[in-house]
Design a protein around this motif. Structure first.
Motif, PDB file in Angstrom:
ATOM      1  N   CYS A 173       0.885  -1.175   0.000  1.00 56.06           N
ATOM      2  CA  CYS A 173       0.000   0.000   0.000  1.00 56.06           C
ATOM      3  C   CYS A 173       0.906   1.203   0.000  1.00 56.06           C
ATOM      4  CB  CYS A 173      -0.851  -0.049   1.272  1.00 56.06           C
ATOM      5  SG  CYS A 173      -1.590   1.510   1.726  1.00 56.06           S
ATOM      6  N   ASN A 174       0.720   2.127  -0.906  1.00 53.87           N
ATOM      7  CA  ASN A 174       1.627   3.268  -0.831  1.00 53.87           C
ATOM      8  C   ASN A 174       0.942   4.620  -0.723  1.00 53.87           C
ATOM      9  OD1 ASN A 174       0.853   3.197  -3.373  1.00 53.87           O
ATOM     10  ND2 ASN A 174       2.878   2.744  -4.263  1.00 53.87           N
ATOM     11  N   GLU A 175      -0.266   4.566  -0.212  1.00 52.63           N
ATOM     12  CA  GLU A 175      -0.917   5.859   0.060  1.00 52.63           C
ATOM     13  C   GLU A 175      -1.356   5.912   1.506  1.00 52.63           C
ATOM     14  OE1 GLU A 175      -3.407   8.007  -2.703  1.00 52.63           O
ATOM     15  OE2 GLU A 175      -3.213   6.253  -4.028  1.00 52.63           O
ATOM     16  N   LEU A 176      -0.915   6.937   2.176  1.00 50.19           N
ATOM     17  CA  LEU A 176      -1.189   7.068   3.608  1.00 50.19           C
ATOM     18  C   LEU A 176      -2.683   7.019   3.907  1.00 50.19           C
ATOM     19  CD1 LEU A 176       0.666   7.315   6.006  1.00 50.19           C
ATOM     20  CD2 LEU A 176       0.352   9.794   5.927  1.00 50.19           C
ATOM     21  N   LYS A 177      -3.479   7.546   2.952  1.00 49.47           N
ATOM     22  CA  LYS A 177      -4.931   7.612   3.228  1.00 49.47           C
ATOM     23  C   LYS A 177      -5.564   6.212   3.334  1.00 49.47           C
ATOM     24  CE  LYS A 177      -6.776   8.156  -1.428  1.00 49.47           C
ATOM     25  NZ  LYS A 177      -6.091   8.663  -2.570  1.00 49.47           N
ATOM     26  N   ASN A 178      -4.862   5.191   2.792  1.00 47.45           N
ATOM     27  CA  ASN A 178      -5.407   3.827   2.882  1.00 47.45           C
ATOM     28  C   ASN A 178      -4.859   3.035   4.063  1.00 47.45           C
ATOM     29  OD1 ASN A 178      -6.994   4.045   0.563  1.00 47.45           O
ATOM     30  ND2 ASN A 178      -5.188   3.691  -0.735  1.00 47.45           N
ATOM     31  N   THR A 181      -5.240   3.101   7.293  1.00 47.69           N
ATOM     32  CA  THR A 181      -6.139   2.606   8.359  1.00 47.69           C
ATOM     33  C   THR A 181      -6.754   1.277   7.934  1.00 47.69           C
ATOM     34  OG1 THR A 181      -6.578   4.880   8.894  1.00 47.69           O
ATOM     35  CG2 THR A 181      -8.067   3.268   9.857  1.00 47.69           C
ATOM     36  N   LYS A 182      -7.134   1.216   6.649  1.00 49.33           N
ATOM     37  CA  LYS A 182      -7.697  -0.027   6.109  1.00 49.33           C
ATOM     38  C   LYS A 182      -6.655  -1.150   6.213  1.00 49.33           C
ATOM     39  CE  LYS A 182      -9.642  -0.985   1.595  1.00 49.33           C
ATOM     40  NZ  LYS A 182      -9.936  -0.173   0.399  1.00 49.33           N
ATOM     41  N   CYS A 183      -5.409  -0.801   5.882  1.00 48.95           N
ATOM     42  CA  CYS A 183      -4.311  -1.790   5.956  1.00 48.95           C
ATOM     43  C   CYS A 183      -4.173  -2.344   7.368  1.00 48.95           C
ATOM     44  CB  CYS A 183      -2.984  -1.150   5.596  1.00 48.95           C
ATOM     45  SG  CYS A 183      -2.865  -0.756   3.887  1.00 48.95           S
ATOM     46  N   PHE A 184      -4.177  -1.430   8.352  1.00 51.99           N
ATOM     47  CA  PHE A 184      -3.975  -1.896   9.734  1.00 51.99           C
ATOM     48  C   PHE A 184      -5.117  -2.778  10.199  1.00 51.99           C
ATOM     49  CE2 PHE A 184      -1.005   1.792  10.069  1.00 51.99           C
ATOM     50  CZ  PHE A 184       0.129   1.008  10.261  1.00 51.99           C
ATOM     51  N   SER A 185      -6.333  -2.429   9.749  1.00 51.14           N
ATOM     52  CA  SER A 185      -7.483  -3.244  10.150  1.00 51.14           C
ATOM     53  C   SER A 185      -7.337  -4.662   9.578  1.00 51.14           C
ATOM     54  CB  SER A 185      -8.742  -2.548   9.659  1.00 51.14           C
ATOM     55  OG  SER A 185      -9.799  -3.432   9.690  1.00 51.14           O
ATOM     56  N   ILE A 186      -6.931  -4.746   8.284  1.00 51.98           N
ATOM     57  CA  ILE A 186      -6.725  -6.066   7.658  1.00 51.98           C
ATOM     58  C   ILE A 186      -5.587  -6.807   8.373  1.00 51.98           C
ATOM     59  CG2 ILE A 186      -5.912  -7.196   5.518  1.00 51.98           C
ATOM     60  CD1 ILE A 186      -8.673  -6.183   5.076  1.00 51.98           C
ATOM     61  N   MET A 187      -4.527  -6.057   8.685  1.00 50.75           N
ATOM     62  CA  MET A 187      -3.365  -6.641   9.353  1.00 50.75           C
ATOM     63  C   MET A 187      -3.789  -7.243  10.704  1.00 50.75           C
ATOM     64  SD  MET A 187      -0.086  -4.411  10.130  1.00 50.75           S
ATOM     65  CE  MET A 187       1.506  -5.032  10.406  1.00 50.75           C
ATOM     66  N   GLN A 188      -4.576  -6.467  11.437  1.00 49.06           N
ATOM     67  CA  GLN A 188      -5.054  -6.921  12.747  1.00 49.06           C
ATOM     68  C   GLN A 188      -5.829  -8.233  12.621  1.00 49.06           C
ATOM     69  OE1 GLN A 188      -8.258  -4.490  14.332  1.00 49.06           O
ATOM     70  NE2 GLN A 188      -7.309  -4.523  16.360  1.00 49.06           N
ATOM     71  N   HIS A 189      -6.723  -8.302  11.636  1.00 44.75           N
ATOM     72  CA  HIS A 189      -7.526  -9.521  11.445  1.00 44.75           C
ATOM     73  C   HIS A 189      -6.671 -10.692  10.993  1.00 44.75           C
ATOM     74  CE1 HIS A 189     -10.897  -6.669  11.566  1.00 44.75           C
ATOM     75  NE2 HIS A 189     -11.578  -7.736  11.964  1.00 44.75           N
ATOM     76  N   LEU A 190      -5.710 -10.415  10.107  1.00 49.97           N
ATOM     77  CA  LEU A 190      -4.844 -11.509   9.621  1.00 49.97           C
ATOM     78  C   LEU A 190      -4.050 -12.116  10.776  1.00 49.97           C
ATOM     79  CD1 LEU A 190      -3.496 -10.091   6.222  1.00 49.97           C
ATOM     80  CD2 LEU A 190      -4.851 -12.185   6.524  1.00 49.97           C
ATOM     81  N   VAL A 191      -3.485 -11.235  11.613  1.00 48.02           N
ATOM     82  CA  VAL A 191      -2.676 -11.728  12.741  1.00 48.02           C
ATOM     83  C   VAL A 191      -3.563 -12.519  13.705  1.00 48.02           C
ATOM     84  CG1 VAL A 191      -1.334 -10.997  14.762  1.00 48.02           C
ATOM     85  CG2 VAL A 191      -0.860  -9.989  12.534  1.00 48.02           C
ATOM     86  N   GLU A 192      -4.766 -12.014  13.935  1.00 45.56           N
ATOM     87  CA  GLU A 192      -5.676 -12.744  14.834  1.00 45.56           C
ATOM     88  C   GLU A 192      -6.032 -14.113  14.269  1.00 45.56           C
ATOM     89  OE1 GLU A 192      -7.647  -8.795  16.872  1.00 45.56           O
ATOM     90  OE2 GLU A 192      -8.893  -9.973  15.495  1.00 45.56           O
ATOM     91  N   ASN A 193      -5.930 -14.252  12.947  1.00 47.38           N
ATOM     92  CA  ASN A 193      -6.210 -15.540  12.318  1.00 47.38           C
ATOM     93  C   ASN A 193      -4.937 -16.334  12.035  1.00 47.38           C
ATOM     94  OD1 ASN A 193      -9.233 -16.007  11.509  1.00 47.38           O
ATOM     95  ND2 ASN A 193      -8.829 -13.816  11.445  1.00 47.38           N
ATOM     96  N   ASP A 194      -3.844 -15.970  12.725  1.00 47.43           N
ATOM     97  CA  ASP A 194      -2.579 -16.725  12.688  1.00 47.43           C
ATOM     98  C   ASP A 194      -1.775 -16.593  11.409  1.00 47.43           C
ATOM     99  OD1 ASP A 194      -2.619 -17.595  15.204  1.00 47.43           O
ATOM    100  OD2 ASP A 194      -3.625 -19.502  14.767  1.00 47.43           O
ATOM    101  N   ASN A 222       7.679   2.012   4.785  1.00 47.02           N
ATOM    102  CA  ASN A 222       8.534   2.978   4.088  1.00 47.02           C
ATOM    103  C   ASN A 222       7.892   3.537   2.824  1.00 47.02           C
ATOM    104  OD1 ASN A 222      10.751   3.549   5.507  1.00 47.02           O
ATOM    105  ND2 ASN A 222      12.008   1.901   4.673  1.00 47.02           N
ATOM    106  N   LYS A 223       6.762   2.930   2.469  1.00 54.38           N
ATOM    107  CA  LYS A 223       6.014   3.375   1.287  1.00 54.38           C
ATOM    108  C   LYS A 223       6.859   3.397   0.012  1.00 54.38           C
ATOM    109  CE  LYS A 223       2.131   3.995   3.293  1.00 54.38           C
ATOM    110  NZ  LYS A 223       2.385   2.684   3.861  1.00 54.38           N
ATOM    111  N   LYS A 224       7.440   2.223  -0.287  1.00 55.88           N
ATOM    112  CA  LYS A 224       8.157   2.113  -1.569  1.00 55.88           C
ATOM    113  C   LYS A 224       7.105   2.033  -2.680  1.00 55.88           C
ATOM    114  CE  LYS A 224      10.684  -1.498  -0.229  1.00 55.88           C
ATOM    115  NZ  LYS A 224      11.160  -1.839   1.071  1.00 55.88           N
TER     116      LYS A 224
END
Ligand code: HAM
Length: 412
Positions: free
Chosen positions: A332-337, A339-352, A360-362
């Motif tokens: 993801c390379n746009e800051l405006k997205n 929050t969506k990334c973190f929410s997905i990240m949170q769910h993925l980690v909770e699902n192992d 770094n937003k390459k």
């Protein structure tokens, strides 16, 4: 470019860095599991103890006591960084009344220890040990179990080229008589001994048997052996131990001069070394110390244990480390997205799932390269939409919510 750090680590200490930390974790997990399989419980004690704990119980004249890191603190108490774990475990065993609550008490540890020895390959000033201590059984069966456990650990770590050296040094009485016999023998050969051994002749003659000095070797080879002084019960017990090792297919060598460098031992003593003749080849050492608990103020309690050097075991281990791959690389390379990334990240980690998110937003192109470098299985591109791609098969679909993403991942 070469950058010299402003600070360097203290002599004889080492950083354990990734990816080696992963290997350490796996090795530690194997040792925790084996200990628990044998019904040993973990003990953790402070890194600092009173200096007297070691001087009086490991022995004033032993290298371990002489090479401690010590200081006087603000209240003039003499403190030592612990150089070994047997004395602290015995202290904790007595202080916490384990002899009452747990008569057959079996403990294990993985911890760091400190000895101010001259650093060399395989010898550090801060090092790690895995060890066990079993209290409350004088039976030779306990000796068999402890050695079986040491052997099981080395096998589980795929360390094969080892030799188990074993001896019985009898009771403290036998040891005193042996000491007299040895002193007499070494006195007849004083001139041929190394300087260090000549000094030890008066302070701790048994330690001469541990000498690695060339000139001492021939004299040690012909020195009297303790076996001749053992009682018939001690000899019978030793034979029972050896026949059990034979039955378990644990190969050993009887080493009639193996006395070990700490004062508290009696009865069975053993060391496991690598087959190589490098100087620091001891992987593991231990033995009985049936008199230590009483000496330290507890009730008379037989005990036996061993400790193995973690660094030395890891060097010798052929254990294959599991790959530490990323499951989902989040691109993801746009800051405006984000929050969506973190929410997905949170769910993925909770699902192992194991995730990697490039903060770094390459560019997406570079993130793709990075994902391949990290052996990621999937890349999830998050912009206005979400697209998940299987890197291996190239299969790619648009997903609108986390449930759809999960369904895709689960069917791959
Ligand atoms: P130890 O023989 O002094 O015994 O140490 C056990 C093992 O720790 C050695 O065989 C070696 O692998 C490792 N080790 C010792 N010193 C160093 C060092 N400076 N650098 C790297 N590794 C080292 C004891 O400590 C006893 N407390 C063992 C024991 C437990 N006996 C009865 N219960």
């Amino acid at each position: 470019c070469f950058v010299k750090s402003k600070y360097q680590k203290i002599k004889g200490t080492f950083d354990i860095l990734p990816p080696d930390t992963l290997l350490w974790k796996e090795v530690e997990n194997i040792l925790h599991n084996i200990s628990q399989q044998f019904s040993y419980e973990e003990i953790r004690t402070p890194s600092v103890e009173s200096i007297h704990l070691f001087q009086q119980n490991v022995g004033y004249e032993t290298d371990v006591s002489k090479e401690m890191f010590t200081w006087k603190d603000q209240s003039k108490q003499q403190i030592a960084l612990k150089p070994e774990m047997t004395a602290p475990v015995v202290r904790a065993y007595i202080e916490n009344g384990f002899f009452r609550s747990n008569p057959l008490c079996r403990l294990y540890y993985i911890d760091s220890f400190f000895r101010r020895e001259k650093p060399q390959k395989g010898r550090q000033r801060q090092f790690n040990q895995f060890g066990i201590e079993a209290f409350g059984s004088a039976s030779i069966e306990q000796d068999v179990e402890v050695i079986l456990m040491a052997s099981t650990c080395l096998k589980a770590l795929s360390i094969s080229e080892t030799i188990l050296h074993i001896n019985n040094i009898g009771s403290p009485d036998t040891r005193t008589r042996y000491e007299q016999l040895l002193t007499k023998y070494f006195l007849q050969n004083t001139k041929a001994l190394s300087n260090l051994s000549q000094k030890r002749l008066h302070s701790n003659p048994i330690r001469i048997l541990d000498s690695k000095e060339k000139e001492d070797q021939l004299i040690i080879k012909n020195a009297p052996i303790i076996k001749e002084l053992l009682t018939s019960t001690e000899k019978t017990d030793f034979n029972i131990l050896l026949s059990n090792l034979d039955a378990l297919n644990i190969k050993y060598e009887e080493s009639p001069h193996l006395v070990r460098g700490l004062d508290y031992y009696n009865g069975t003593t053993f060391e496991i070394t690598t087959k190589s003749d490098k100087s620091q080849n001891a992987l593991c050492g231990g033995g009985r110390y049936d008199f230590l608990v009483e000496q330290m103020g507890g009730p008379s309690t037989p005990a036996i244990g061993f400790a193995a050097g973690m660094e030395r075991m890891i060097i010798e281990s052929n254990h294959e480390m599991q790959k530490n791959n990323v499951d989902v690389y989040i691109s993801c390379n746009e800051l405006k997205n984000s929050t969506k990334c973190f929410s997905i990240m949170q769910h993925l980690v909770e699902n192992d799932y194991k995730v990697f998110f490039d903060t770094n937003k390459k560019s997406v192109k570079n993130q793709m390269k990075d994902a391949i470098k990290r052996n990621a299985s999937f890349v999830l591109v998050i912009d206005k939409n979400m697209t998940i791609k299987n890197i291996k098969s190239n299969e790619k679909i648009a997903v609108s919510d986390f449930q759809q993403l999960l369904n895709f991942l689960r069917t791959q």
